[in-house]
Design an enzyme around this catalytic site. Sequence first.
Site, PDB file in Angstrom:
ATOM      1  N   LYS A 194      50.247  46.746  76.007  1.00 34.97           N
ATOM      2  CA  LYS A 194      49.833  46.773  77.410  1.00 34.97           C
ATOM      3  C   LYS A 194      48.735  47.815  77.648  1.00 34.97           C
ATOM      4  O   LYS A 194      48.477  48.669  76.788  1.00 34.97           O
ATOM      5  CB  LYS A 194      51.057  47.051  78.287  1.00 34.97           C
ATOM      6  N   PHE A 248      58.893  43.220  91.771  1.00 35.36           N
ATOM      7  CA  PHE A 248      57.966  43.949  90.905  1.00 35.36           C
ATOM      8  C   PHE A 248      56.754  43.116  90.489  1.00 35.36           C
ATOM      9  O   PHE A 248      55.870  43.610  89.792  1.00 35.36           O
ATOM     10  CB  PHE A 248      58.693  44.432  89.641  1.00 35.36           C
ATOM     11  N   ARG A 295      62.027  42.990  69.464  1.00 34.70           N
ATOM     12  CA  ARG A 295      62.642  43.572  70.656  1.00 34.70           C
ATOM     13  C   ARG A 295      63.448  44.825  70.289  1.00 34.70           C
ATOM     14  O   ARG A 295      63.502  45.788  71.065  1.00 34.70           O
ATOM     15  CB  ARG A 295      63.519  42.536  71.362  1.00 34.70           C
ATOM     16  N   THR A 328      63.862  48.230  77.924  1.00 32.14           N
ATOM     17  CA  THR A 328      62.722  47.985  78.809  1.00 32.14           C
ATOM     18  C   THR A 328      62.285  49.245  79.542  1.00 32.14           C
ATOM     19  O   THR A 328      61.085  49.514  79.676  1.00 32.14           O
ATOM     20  CB  THR A 328      63.082  46.890  79.836  1.00 32.14           C
ATOM     21  N   ARG A 368      58.723  51.973  72.791  1.00 30.91           N
ATOM     22  CA  ARG A 368      58.700  52.348  74.204  1.00 30.91           C
ATOM     23  C   ARG A 368      59.094  53.806  74.404  1.00 30.91           C
ATOM     24  O   ARG A 368      58.605  54.465  75.331  1.00 30.91           O
ATOM     25  CB  ARG A 368      59.612  51.421  75.006  1.00 30.91           C
ATOM     26  N   ASN A 399      55.463  50.265  80.001  1.00 23.04           N
ATOM     27  CA  ASN A 399      56.383  50.526  78.888  1.00 23.04           C
ATOM     28  C   ASN A 399      55.794  50.123  77.540  1.00 23.04           C
ATOM     29  O   ASN A 399      56.495  49.725  76.625  1.00 23.04           O
ATOM     30  CB  ASN A 399      57.725  49.821  79.122  1.00 23.04           C
ATOM     31  N   HIS A 413      55.073  44.365  75.246  1.00 22.41           N
ATOM     32  CA  HIS A 413      55.876  43.225  75.669  1.00 22.41           C
ATOM     33  C   HIS A 413      56.323  42.451  74.434  1.00 22.41           C
ATOM     34  O   HIS A 413      55.623  42.416  73.418  1.00 22.41           O
ATOM     35  CB  HIS A 413      55.042  42.302  76.567  1.00 22.41           C
TER      36      HIS A 413
END
Length: 377
Positions: A101, A147, A175, A181, A195, A205, A208
Amino acid sequence: MQASEDGRFAFDAEWYDQHAALIRKYQFLFYPKDSTVEMFDIKNRRLFLKRSCIDGLKFEDLYVGATVNVNSRTLTLVDYSDEYTKNILSSKKEKTLALIKPDAVLKFGQIFNAIYQSRFLVCNAKMVRLTRGEAEEFYAEHVGKAFFDNLVRFMTSGPIIAMELMKDGAIGAWRELLGPTDSSKARSDAPNSIRAMFGTDQTQNACHGSDSTMSAQRECNFFFGSKVRRNTAMHQGSTCCIIKPSAVDTNKAGEIMAAITAQGYQVTGLQMFHMEKANAEEFFEVYKGVVAEYIDMVNELSSGPCIVLEVTGQGDNIPTKFREFVGPADPEIARHLRPNTLRAKFGHTKINNAIHCTDLPEDGALEVEYFFRILSD
């Protein structure tokens, strides 16, 4: 054709014949017992390549969407040819989408390195900048949630890096590497996760990851399907850097990227390419008849995936400054004379020297354009 007793794997493969301007289709058979390949011409229903060894081809290279080089032909494996191959490989070679991100793009080298260290194969990668419409489409499942607007605003605030990762159980493995998250929860519950190290909160964070097989297929197709997402290359005040296939294959790409940004350079464009031999010859044409290693350079660049970067920095003449940082073409000479250069640290031979960089300042824009305008489209 049914799976044989020696466990061979079968794929549908395609090769674009530039001279005839058509796609030729083959059945591609791989025999893991002795790592040999056999090919059949589907249209003409005849043997095209008798069972033989192909230098550099490994079982790990074979998956739907992969690009492989067979006797100077760059083939794309487009589907499984039989149920045996599909049943065995679809779970072992699972794919997922990973996004770096906007808040973590400056740390992309460290994140790539964590990915490689966790034994993921990076099948595809591209730096893009989403429009609001694209971000809304990608996150359509969250429309109406409190959000949503903040998420879309954040994801369009800067460039992102999309990656298609592959591994046995890739979705769950990625993940797990990401961590919770909420970045603060990640720091307490999974301090070594991505993260925890690079995230700020629940929205910013760092990365993704797809949450299911269906999501992974949709999300990978969003970035790497038939619709071309524009890259972020600026084509101004920049130079070209190619992390060569040998360095990608030995999982050194993340370390090289981290070293480039640690030196103060900015990466404003990034994309993975699978070079056709004809494209490699065209790109290196200036060296033909001038450099003795020309043929070997072409073969190396077309031997597997490479990662191309547009590099910028402070001041003028970035191509010259970056070339000095990359170091002499021969890594042995680099280690003796300039041990802090990239080729001294990551190169092995004059051909497998980890990196190509623009030689002449006036060629910086041309090389960037070749990849990020001509080949990218």
